[in-house]
Design a protein around this motif. Sequence first.
Motif, PDB file in Angstrom:
ATOM      1  N   VAL A   1      32.325   1.648  -4.643  1.00  0.00           N
ATOM      2  CA  VAL A   1      31.208   2.166  -3.850  1.00  0.00           C
ATOM      3  C   VAL A   1      31.428   3.658  -3.603  1.00  0.00           C
ATOM      4  CG1 VAL A   1      29.972   2.029  -1.659  1.00  0.00           C
ATOM      5  CG2 VAL A   1      30.837  -0.056  -2.745  1.00  0.00           C
ATOM      6  N   GLN A   2      30.363   4.405  -3.800  1.00  0.00           N
ATOM      7  CA  GLN A   2      30.418   5.849  -3.531  1.00  0.00           C
ATOM      8  C   GLN A   2      29.380   6.204  -2.472  1.00  0.00           C
ATOM      9  OE1 GLN A   2      29.901   7.428  -7.528  1.00  0.00           O
ATOM     10  NE2 GLN A   2      32.103   7.747  -7.696  1.00  0.00           N
ATOM     11  N   LEU A   3      29.745   7.130  -1.616  1.00  0.00           N
ATOM     12  CA  LEU A   3      28.860   7.510  -0.522  1.00  0.00           C
ATOM     13  C   LEU A   3      28.801   9.023  -0.411  1.00  0.00           C
ATOM     14  CD1 LEU A   3      31.121   5.166   0.719  1.00  0.00           C
ATOM     15  CD2 LEU A   3      29.124   4.844   2.158  1.00  0.00           C
ATOM     16  N   GLN A   4      27.645   9.528  -0.031  1.00  0.00           N
ATOM     17  CA  GLN A   4      27.464  10.964   0.148  1.00  0.00           C
ATOM     18  C   GLN A   4      26.576  11.194   1.358  1.00  0.00           C
ATOM     19  OE1 GLN A   4      26.125  12.963  -3.378  1.00  0.00           O
ATOM     20  NE2 GLN A   4      25.786  14.902  -2.349  1.00  0.00           N
ATOM     21  N   ALA A   5      27.166  11.765   2.411  1.00  0.00           N
ATOM     22  CA  ALA A   5      26.443  12.023   3.652  1.00  0.00           C
ATOM     23  C   ALA A   5      25.851  13.423   3.657  1.00  0.00           C
ATOM     24  CB  ALA A   5      27.377  11.843   4.847  1.00  0.00           C
ATOM     25  N   SER A   6      24.725  13.554   4.351  1.00  0.00           N
ATOM     26  CA  SER A   6      24.073  14.853   4.494  1.00  0.00           C
ATOM     27  C   SER A   6      23.197  14.840   5.733  1.00  0.00           C
ATOM     28  CB  SER A   6      23.231  15.171   3.251  1.00  0.00           C
ATOM     29  OG  SER A   6      22.206  14.200   3.088  1.00  0.00           O
ATOM     30  N   GLY A   7      22.715  16.029   6.118  1.00  0.00           N
ATOM     31  CA  GLY A   7      21.748  16.115   7.193  1.00  0.00           C
ATOM     32  C   GLY A   7      22.246  16.671   8.500  1.00  0.00           C
ATOM     33  N   GLY A   8      23.513  17.021   8.578  1.00  0.00           N
ATOM     34  CA  GLY A   8      24.031  17.574   9.814  1.00  0.00           C
ATOM     35  C   GLY A   8      23.485  18.969  10.081  1.00  0.00           C
ATOM     36  N   GLY A   9      23.786  19.483  11.264  1.00  0.00           N
ATOM     37  CA  GLY A   9      23.337  20.818  11.626  1.00  0.00           C
ATOM     38  C   GLY A   9      23.558  21.108  13.079  1.00  0.00           C
ATOM     39  N   LEU A  10      22.949  22.196  13.520  1.00  0.00           N
ATOM     40  CA  LEU A  10      23.047  22.639  14.912  1.00  0.00           C
ATOM     41  C   LEU A  10      21.728  22.333  15.609  1.00  0.00           C
ATOM     42  CD1 LEU A  10      24.405  24.253  17.218  1.00  0.00           C
ATOM     43  CD2 LEU A  10      23.453  26.326  16.165  1.00  0.00           C
ATOM     44  N   VAL A  11      21.823  21.700  16.775  1.00  0.00           N
ATOM     45  CA  VAL A  11      20.617  21.332  17.514  1.00  0.00           C
ATOM     46  C   VAL A  11      20.890  21.487  19.009  1.00  0.00           C
ATOM     47  CG1 VAL A  11      21.258  18.882  17.600  1.00  0.00           C
ATOM     48  CG2 VAL A  11      18.840  19.540  17.746  1.00  0.00           C
ATOM     49  N   GLN A  12      19.858  21.759  19.765  1.00  0.00           N
ATOM     50  CA  GLN A  12      20.015  21.863  21.214  1.00  0.00           C
ATOM     51  C   GLN A  12      20.063  20.472  21.848  1.00  0.00           C
ATOM     52  OE1 GLN A  12      16.814  24.413  22.597  1.00  0.00           O
ATOM     53  NE2 GLN A  12      18.167  26.211  22.531  1.00  0.00           N
ATOM     54  N   ALA A  13      20.675  20.395  22.996  1.00  0.00           N
ATOM     55  CA  ALA A  13      20.721  19.134  23.732  1.00  0.00           C
ATOM     56  C   ALA A  13      19.297  18.619  23.952  1.00  0.00           C
ATOM     57  CB  ALA A  13      21.435  19.321  25.065  1.00  0.00           C
ATOM     58  N   GLY A  14      19.138  17.327  23.758  1.00  0.00           N
ATOM     59  CA  GLY A  14      17.827  16.715  23.873  1.00  0.00           C
ATOM     60  C   GLY A  14      17.072  16.633  22.555  1.00  0.00           C
ATOM     61  N   GLY A  15      17.582  17.328  21.545  1.00  0.00           N
ATOM     62  CA  GLY A  15      16.931  17.347  20.250  1.00  0.00           C
ATOM     63  C   GLY A  15      17.294  16.156  19.385  1.00  0.00           C
ATOM     64  N   SER A  16      16.824  16.204  18.139  1.00  0.00           N
ATOM     65  CA  SER A  16      17.017  15.097  17.203  1.00  0.00           C
ATOM     66  C   SER A  16      17.514  15.609  15.852  1.00  0.00           C
ATOM     67  CB  SER A  16      15.696  14.346  16.985  1.00  0.00           C
ATOM     68  OG  SER A  16      15.224  13.772  18.190  1.00  0.00           O
ATOM     69  N   LEU A  17      18.222  14.732  15.168  1.00  0.00           N
ATOM     70  CA  LEU A  17      18.642  14.971  13.788  1.00  0.00           C
ATOM     71  C   LEU A  17      18.614  13.644  13.061  1.00  0.00           C
ATOM     72  CD1 LEU A  17      21.814  17.297  13.886  1.00  0.00           C
ATOM     73  CD2 LEU A  17      19.608  17.833  12.834  1.00  0.00           C
ATOM     74  N   ARG A  18      18.419  13.686  11.748  1.00  0.00           N
ATOM     75  CA  ARG A  18      18.538  12.486  10.942  1.00  0.00           C
ATOM     76  C   ARG A  18      19.568  12.714   9.841  1.00  0.00           C
ATOM     77  NH1 ARG A  18      14.078   9.354   7.192  1.00  0.00           N
ATOM     78  NH2 ARG A  18      14.496  11.145   5.818  1.00  0.00           N
ATOM     79  N   LEU A  19      20.583  11.888   9.850  1.00  0.00           N
ATOM     80  CA  LEU A  19      21.596  11.921   8.801  1.00  0.00           C
ATOM     81  C   LEU A  19      21.234  10.928   7.712  1.00  0.00           C
ATOM     82  CD1 LEU A  19      24.887  11.998  10.926  1.00  0.00           C
ATOM     83  CD2 LEU A  19      23.397  13.892  10.253  1.00  0.00           C
ATOM     84  N   SER A  20      21.613  11.262   6.490  1.00  0.00           N
ATOM     85  CA  SER A  20      21.385  10.372   5.353  1.00  0.00           C
ATOM     86  C   SER A  20      22.713  10.091   4.667  1.00  0.00           C
ATOM     87  CB  SER A  20      20.420  11.013   4.347  1.00  0.00           C
ATOM     88  OG  SER A  20      19.167  11.267   4.930  1.00  0.00           O
ATOM     89  N   CYS A  21      22.834   8.901   4.123  1.00  0.00           N
ATOM     90  CA  CYS A  21      24.015   8.520   3.346  1.00  0.00           C
ATOM     91  C   CYS A  21      23.524   7.867   2.068  1.00  0.00           C
ATOM     92  CB  CYS A  21      24.892   7.570   4.141  1.00  0.00           C
ATOM     93  SG  CYS A  21      26.397   7.041   3.275  1.00  0.00           S
ATOM     94  N   LEU A  22      23.685   8.580   0.967  1.00  0.00           N
ATOM     95  CA  LEU A  22      23.312   8.051  -0.351  1.00  0.00           C
ATOM     96  C   LEU A  22      24.464   7.196  -0.855  1.00  0.00           C
ATOM     97  CD1 LEU A  22      21.318   8.065  -2.749  1.00  0.00           C
ATOM     98  CD2 LEU A  22      22.546  10.081  -3.593  1.00  0.00           C
ATOM     99  N   VAL A  23      24.179   5.944  -1.156  1.00  0.00           N
ATOM    100  CA  VAL A  23      25.236   5.014  -1.564  1.00  0.00           C
ATOM    101  C   VAL A  23      24.968   4.512  -2.972  1.00  0.00           C
ATOM    102  CG1 VAL A  23      25.711   4.336   0.800  1.00  0.00           C
ATOM    103  CG2 VAL A  23      24.068   3.040  -0.532  1.00  0.00           C
ATOM    104  N   SER A  24      26.039   4.169  -3.671  1.00  0.00           N
ATOM    105  CA  SER A  24      25.905   3.609  -5.006  1.00  0.00           C
ATOM    106  C   SER A  24      27.047   2.641  -5.270  1.00  0.00           C
ATOM    107  CB  SER A  24      25.885   4.725  -6.058  1.00  0.00           C
ATOM    108  OG  SER A  24      27.089   5.452  -6.043  1.00  0.00           O
ATOM    109  N   GLY A  25      26.805   1.702  -6.179  1.00  0.00           N
ATOM    110  CA  GLY A  25      27.829   0.715  -6.499  1.00  0.00           C
ATOM    111  C   GLY A  25      27.207  -0.649  -6.713  1.00  0.00           C
TER     112      GLY A  25
END
Length: 122
Positions: free
Chosen positions: A1-25
């Motif tokens: 199984v291989q995984l690749q995470a993305s989507g991080g960043g800088l955000v202010q308190a109260g804000g939102s982010l969405r992380l993604s993990c592309l998986v294969s196998g």
Amino acid sequence: VQLQASGGGLVQAGGSLRLSCLVSGSSLPYYAIGWLRQAPGKAREFVALISWNVGNTDYADSVKGRFTTSRDSAKNTVYLQMNSLKPEDTAVYYCGAIRGPERRKWDRYDYWGQGTQVTVSS
């Protein structure tokens, strides 16, 4: 199984982010995909998890009601939607694959993706 995470960043308190993990196998249906995070000087801690085959989820108490994990089987991607972010959510976030029990323990994971940095400013 291989995984690749993305989507991080800088955000202010109260804000939102969405992380993604592309998986294969070819054996993905036997695994659950977990999100764990590690802040400087701290151990890697469990955040959320979703089973690949039936979509059962589990969350740490610290993120319950704020974070949601989901999967898109057609895109081979697992998501972590993070809302109402707090400065204490700042960490490197990792996605990992686990086949066995004790899915909240980081040292039970079989495979890891690279981390993605999430920074929440106050």
